[in-house]
Design a protein around this motif. Structure first.
Motif, short mmCIF file in Angstrom:
data_model
loop_
_atom_site.label_atom_id
_atom_site.label_comp_id
_atom_site.label_asym_id
_atom_site.label_seq_id
_atom_site.Cartn_x
_atom_site.Cartn_y
_atom_site.Cartn_z
N THR A 244 38.84 40.82 37.21
CA THR A 244 39.26 40.84 35.81
C THR A 244 39.35 39.41 35.28
O THR A 244 39.61 38.48 36.04
CB THR A 244 40.61 41.58 35.62
OG1 THR A 244 40.90 41.68 34.24
CG2 THR A 244 41.74 40.90 36.36
N ALA B 296 42.88 37.28 31.97
CA ALA B 296 43.02 38.59 32.61
C ALA B 296 44.03 39.41 31.82
O ALA B 296 45.04 38.87 31.38
CB ALA B 296 43.47 38.41 34.06
N LYS C 272 44.29 45.00 33.53
CA LYS C 272 44.09 45.27 34.96
C LYS C 272 45.08 44.46 35.79
O LYS C 272 45.61 44.95 36.79
CB LYS C 272 42.65 44.95 35.37
CG LYS C 272 41.64 45.91 34.78
CD LYS C 272 40.23 45.52 35.17
CE LYS C 272 39.22 46.39 34.46
NZ LYS C 272 37.85 45.98 34.77
#
Length: 78
Positions: free
Chosen positions: A12, A51, A54
């Motif tokens: 991610t 990120a 996730k």
């Protein structure tokens, strides 16, 4: 090597030194697998810059979150 055998990874965010495709190939070369979504079966989440959900889900499930450098260090342990 098979150092990552049986381990499932989720990527991610934006990695600093490689593309997600390159990271996937590296993980698979060492016996691991990559999936698109985080689940209880995920061993590690590799998180780059920006990120999002996730990473949050991994933290909620208690799944270790690695940086790109952490992933490379994991591969160096033989």
């Amino acid at each position: 090597s098979s150092i990552l055998a049986g381990k499932s990874f989720v990527l991610t965010g934006t990695l600093e030194h490689m593309t997600r495709q390159q990271a996937t190939e590296l993980i698979e070369k060492h016996g691991g697998s990559c999936t698109a979504s985080v689940s209880k079966k995920t061993a590690y989440v590799v998180a780059g810059a920006a990120a999002g959900s996730k990473r949050i889900k991994a933290e909620q499930l208690g799944i270790p979150v690695l940086s790109e450098a952490d992933l490379l260090s994991l591969l160096e342990q033989k």
